[in-house]
Write a protein that holds these residues in place. Structure first.
Motif, PDB file in Angstrom:
ATOM      1  N   GLU A   1     -14.544  10.482   6.165  1.00 35.89           N
ATOM      2  CA  GLU A   1     -14.024  11.595   5.363  1.00 35.89           C
ATOM      3  C   GLU A   1     -14.079  12.910   6.121  1.00 35.89           C
ATOM      4  OE1 GLU A   1     -14.631  10.518   0.685  1.00 35.89           O
ATOM      5  OE2 GLU A   1     -16.394  11.250   1.782  1.00 35.89           O
ATOM      6  N   ASN A   2     -15.021  13.050   7.059  1.00 35.86           N
ATOM      7  CA  ASN A   2     -15.174  14.300   7.808  1.00 35.86           C
ATOM      8  C   ASN A   2     -14.287  14.382   9.032  1.00 35.86           C
ATOM      9  OD1 ASN A   2     -17.137  15.313   6.039  1.00 35.86           O
ATOM     10  ND2 ASN A   2     -18.812  14.291   7.142  1.00 35.86           N
ATOM     11  N   ILE A   3     -13.525  13.320   9.313  1.00 36.36           N
ATOM     12  CA  ILE A   3     -12.607  13.341  10.456  1.00 36.36           C
ATOM     13  C   ILE A   3     -11.395  14.196  10.118  1.00 36.36           C
ATOM     14  CG2 ILE A   3     -11.055  11.916  11.860  1.00 36.36           C
ATOM     15  CD1 ILE A   3     -13.077   9.666  11.673  1.00 36.36           C
ATOM     16  N   ASP A   4     -10.984  15.010  11.048  1.00 26.55           N
ATOM     17  CA  ASP A   4      -9.848  15.911  10.846  1.00 26.55           C
ATOM     18  C   ASP A   4      -8.578  15.120  10.543  1.00 26.55           C
ATOM     19  OD1 ASP A   4      -8.482  18.343  10.746  1.00 26.55           O
ATOM     20  OD2 ASP A   4      -7.862  18.175  12.845  1.00 26.55           O
ATOM     21  N   GLY A   5      -7.915  15.470   9.458  1.00 27.13           N
ATOM     22  CA  GLY A   5      -6.689  14.789   9.053  1.00 27.13           C
ATOM     23  C   GLY A   5      -6.889  13.833   7.897  1.00 27.13           C
ATOM     24  N   VAL A   6      -8.139  13.509   7.578  1.00 30.16           N
ATOM     25  CA  VAL A   6      -8.435  12.622   6.456  1.00 30.16           C
ATOM     26  C   VAL A   6      -8.597  13.447   5.190  1.00 30.16           C
ATOM     27  CG1 VAL A   6     -10.090  10.988   5.478  1.00 30.16           C
ATOM     28  CG2 VAL A   6      -9.532  10.889   7.914  1.00 30.16           C
ATOM     29  N   LEU A   7      -7.780  13.156   4.185  1.00 33.74           N
ATOM     30  CA  LEU A   7      -7.890  13.875   2.914  1.00 33.74           C
ATOM     31  C   LEU A   7      -9.021  13.297   2.070  1.00 33.74           C
ATOM     32  CD1 LEU A   7      -4.115  14.312   1.954  1.00 33.74           C
ATOM     33  CD2 LEU A   7      -5.610  15.859   3.229  1.00 33.74           C
ATOM     34  N   ARG A   8      -9.101  11.977   2.020  1.00 36.01           N
ATOM     35  CA  ARG A   8     -10.198  11.319   1.322  1.00 36.01           C
ATOM     36  C   ARG A   8     -10.254   9.867   1.765  1.00 36.01           C
ATOM     37  NH1 ARG A   8      -8.490   8.651  -3.633  1.00 36.01           N
ATOM     38  NH2 ARG A   8      -6.252   8.913  -3.972  1.00 36.01           N
TER      39      ARG A   8
ATOM     40  N   VAL B   1      -7.941   5.092   3.579  1.00 33.73           N
ATOM     41  CA  VAL B   1      -7.968   6.506   3.973  1.00 33.73           C
ATOM     42  C   VAL B   1      -6.624   7.133   3.668  1.00 33.73           C
ATOM     43  CG1 VAL B   1      -8.003   8.064   5.963  1.00 33.73           C
ATOM     44  CG2 VAL B   1      -9.742   6.273   5.738  1.00 33.73           C
ATOM     45  N   TRP B   2      -6.644   8.259   2.972  1.00 26.61           N
ATOM     46  CA  TRP B   2      -5.417   8.987   2.663  1.00 26.61           C
ATOM     47  C   TRP B   2      -5.260  10.160   3.611  1.00 26.61           C
ATOM     48  CZ3 TRP B   2      -7.955   6.258  -0.986  1.00 26.61           C
ATOM     49  CH2 TRP B   2      -7.191   5.488  -1.872  1.00 26.61           C
ATOM     50  N   PHE B   3      -4.012  10.384   4.019  1.00 26.98           N
ATOM     51  CA  PHE B   3      -3.701  11.527   4.876  1.00 26.98           C
ATOM     52  C   PHE B   3      -2.507  12.265   4.297  1.00 26.98           C
ATOM     53  CE2 PHE B   3      -1.940   7.581   6.592  1.00 26.98           C
ATOM     54  CZ  PHE B   3      -0.581   7.867   6.625  1.00 26.98           C
ATOM     55  N   ASP B   4      -2.115  13.347   4.932  1.00 24.02           N
ATOM     56  CA  ASP B   4      -1.008  14.167   4.438  1.00 24.02           C
ATOM     57  C   ASP B   4       0.272  13.336   4.386  1.00 24.02           C
ATOM     58  OD1 ASP B   4       0.906  16.041   3.839  1.00 24.02           O
ATOM     59  OD2 ASP B   4       0.330  17.472   5.392  1.00 24.02           O
ATOM     60  N   PRO B   5       0.924  13.229   3.195  1.00 16.16           N
ATOM     61  CA  PRO B   5       2.159  12.436   3.106  1.00 16.16           C
ATOM     62  C   PRO B   5       3.285  12.976   3.974  1.00 16.16           C
ATOM     63  CG  PRO B   5       1.679  13.563   1.022  1.00 16.16           C
ATOM     64  CD  PRO B   5       0.501  13.762   1.901  1.00 16.16           C
TER      65      PRO B   5
ATOM     66  N   GLY C   1       0.822  -1.203   0.000  1.00 11.75           N
ATOM     67  CA  GLY C   1       0.000   0.000   0.000  1.00 11.75           C
ATOM     68  C   GLY C   1       0.848   1.241   0.000  1.00 11.75           C
ATOM     69  N   ALA C   2       0.191   2.377  -0.082  1.00 15.30           N
ATOM     70  CA  ALA C   2       0.895   3.656  -0.106  1.00 15.30           C
ATOM     71  C   ALA C   2       1.294   4.057   1.312  1.00 15.30           C
ATOM     72  CB  ALA C   2       0.008   4.722  -0.738  1.00 15.30           C
ATOM     73  N   SER C   3       2.406   4.778   1.426  1.00 18.50           N
ATOM     74  CA  SER C   3       2.885   5.190   2.747  1.00 18.50           C
ATOM     75  C   SER C   3       2.008   6.276   3.352  1.00 18.50           C
ATOM     76  CB  SER C   3       4.332   5.684   2.639  1.00 18.50           C
ATOM     77  OG  SER C   3       4.418   6.786   1.746  1.00 18.50           O
ATOM     78  N   ASP C   4       1.197   6.956   2.507  1.00 23.48           N
ATOM     79  CA  ASP C   4       0.327   8.011   3.014  1.00 23.48           C
ATOM     80  C   ASP C   4      -1.132   7.554   3.089  1.00 23.48           C
ATOM     81  OD1 ASP C   4      -0.004   7.840   0.303  1.00 23.48           O
ATOM     82  OD2 ASP C   4      -0.209   9.988  -0.025  1.00 23.48           O
ATOM     83  N   ALA C   5      -1.323   6.263   3.258  1.00 26.61           N
ATOM     84  CA  ALA C   5      -2.675   5.712   3.354  1.00 26.61           C
ATOM     85  C   ALA C   5      -2.732   4.697   4.475  1.00 26.61           C
ATOM     86  CB  ALA C   5      -3.087   5.065   2.029  1.00 26.61           C
ATOM     87  N   MET C   6      -3.919   4.508   5.009  1.00 26.88           N
ATOM     88  CA  MET C   6      -4.118   3.484   6.024  1.00 26.88           C
ATOM     89  C   MET C   6      -5.418   2.737   5.753  1.00 26.88           C
ATOM     90  SD  MET C   6      -5.383   5.481   9.496  1.00 26.88           S
ATOM     91  CE  MET C   6      -3.872   6.442   9.668  1.00 26.88           C
TER      92      MET C   6
END
Length: 434
Positions: A111-118, A256-260, A57-62
């Motif tokens: 998606e509405n949680i703070d820190g979640v980009l998408r 879930v993607w967050f700030d890389p 997976g991507a390092s900026d995703a969980m």
């Protein structure tokens, strides 16, 4: 005496006693050789882990799932303990295990949680089989790549997410069973994917093979048929035929993607925010963190042995230079009587120590690189052949340079005691020395 003359003189003096010099260099060689090999081992394994991570997976995703201890197969519950029926439970991917499903409302909440980009739901697609023409039908699983994720390819390319056509990448193990002569022969050919819907009606979707994937150590993608977005949509639509919208829109997990550039503290805060809403977030680092910790620990222990060998070599340098100072007492007195300052004398002997360190470390690093490359190549073709893409021992030029500099610094420091003794020598007493 100019600096260039000092360096030339230090190099020349190093070879005065060849036997003593060779023995000292050999002692340094052992430490440098070991340190270079262990450094290469750490580099090779960590590079492979990085490749494995990119395949998972991507390092900026969980991966986010719904936290629910009542679902069958949940941690902390006995397999024989009765559980309340959950109509929204879906398969967790583990045989016999289920998790509470995520719904479109859950995706919106996440998606509405703070820190979640998408956030995007992960759709589970279970095909019946794949087949080429009238050939053998093979059971297979379906996978797809998320942005930032990669897979090791034997030939071809990854399925194009922007293409309107249906594209797949097959695992290398499927090439011959499907009837292809080799990997190149499979590229461009058509494969049929059969899938059964809720009404027990079988659907067949044809797709073009665009790539052949190698199997990864911890990547499910390496053993799955990779599909692009349009094909995934078509298969999911076929599989969902006969289901209501509410039944079709149930997902085991979401990505879930967050700030890389998020720090560890920010990622932890995001996990806590997800937990407060009833979800569990797991990053790639969480999945492989223990593996990297163990490997780094092993490499650290091996490096410690190399440092011990270098410290032993440092005592050899001290002994070599002390004997050299003793033998050259009259020469030191003559140099000081002719006007060479104590600082220059100190520098001369310190340079000799540093040059000994350079000889031992350069030779040790060079031979370690040759030996490591040969060992890695032999293991890749033999014992580790089942781990494609693994270069067990890999060398980073910056790390090799750092090792040589480190050994030279250790040698320089080891030479300061005899160099200081030479610098403090009284010229009159030195000239009288027999």
């Amino acid at each position: 005496m100019r600096t260039s003359d000092l360096i030339a003189s230090a190099v020349s003096n190093t070879f005065r006693s060849k036997t003593r010099m060779i023995l000292t260099v050999l002692a340094i060689f052992v430490g440098a050789f070991t340190l270079t090999l262990t450094s290469g081992l750490g580099t090779g394994i960590n590079d492979y882990i990085d490749d494995t991570v990119s395949g998972i997976g991507a390092s900026d995703a969980m991966t986010v799932t719904k936290a629910d201890d009542s679902a069958a197969g949940s941690p902390g519950q006995s397999a024989s303990e009765p559980r309340e029926y959950d109509p929204n439970a879906v398969s967790s991917g583990v045989p016999g295990g289920t998790v509470s499903a995520l719904t479109p409302d859950d995706i919106t909440t996440i998606e509405n949680i703070d820190g979640v980009l998408r956030a995007e739901p992960v759709r589970t697609i279970t095909p019946d089989y794949i087949q080429v023409g009238d050939g053998t039908r093979l059971v297979a699983s379906i996978g797809s790549l998320i942005p930032g994720q990669s897979v090791v390819l034997a030939v071809g390319h990854e399925p194009d997410a922007d293409s309107d056509s249906f594209e797949v990448a097959l695992p290398v193990a499927y090439v011959e069973p499907l009837g292809f002569d080799d990997q190149d022969d499979a590229i461009g050919q058509s494969v049929a994917i059969a899938i059964t819907d809720a009404d027990r009606t079988s659907h067949t979707v044809d797709a073009t093979i665009v790539g052949i994937t190698e199997e990864g150590l911890a990547s499910a993608a390496g053993s799955s048929i990779l599909v692009n977005g349009p094909l995934e949509d078509a298969l999911f639509a076929a599989q969902s035929t006969g289901l209501t919208a509410e039944q079709a829109d149930l997902y085991a997990s979401a990505t879930v993607w967050f700030d890389p550039d998020a720090s560890d503290e920010e990622i932890t805060a995001l996990k806590d925010a997800l937990a407060d809403e009833g979800y569990t977030g797991t990053t790639i680092a969480d999945q492989l963190g223990m593996v990297t910790t163990v490997i780094d620990g092993i490499v650290l222990v091996l490096n410690a042995f190399a440092i011990i060998a270098l410290l032993a070599a440092a005592f050899g340098i001290v002994n070599t230079l002390y004997m050299s100072v003793q033998e050259r007492t009259r020469e030191i007195g003559l140099m000081k009587a002719m006007g060479m300052g104590s600082g220059r004398v100190f520098t001369l002997f310190s340079l000799e120590a540093a040059f000994l360190g350079f000889l031992g470390s350069a030779i040790g690093a060079g031979i370690a690189m040759l030996a490591g490359t040969a060992i890695s190549s032999a293991l890749s073709e033999g014992f580790l052949a089942d781990l494609p893409g693994l270069t067990l021992i890999a060398f980073d030029p910056a790390s090799i340079g750092a090792i040589i500099v480190l050994v030279m610094v250790i040698a320089f420091l080891a030479g300061t005691l005899p160099a200081a003794r030479a610098a403090k020598a009284d010229p009159v007493e030195s000239l009288r020395y027999e």
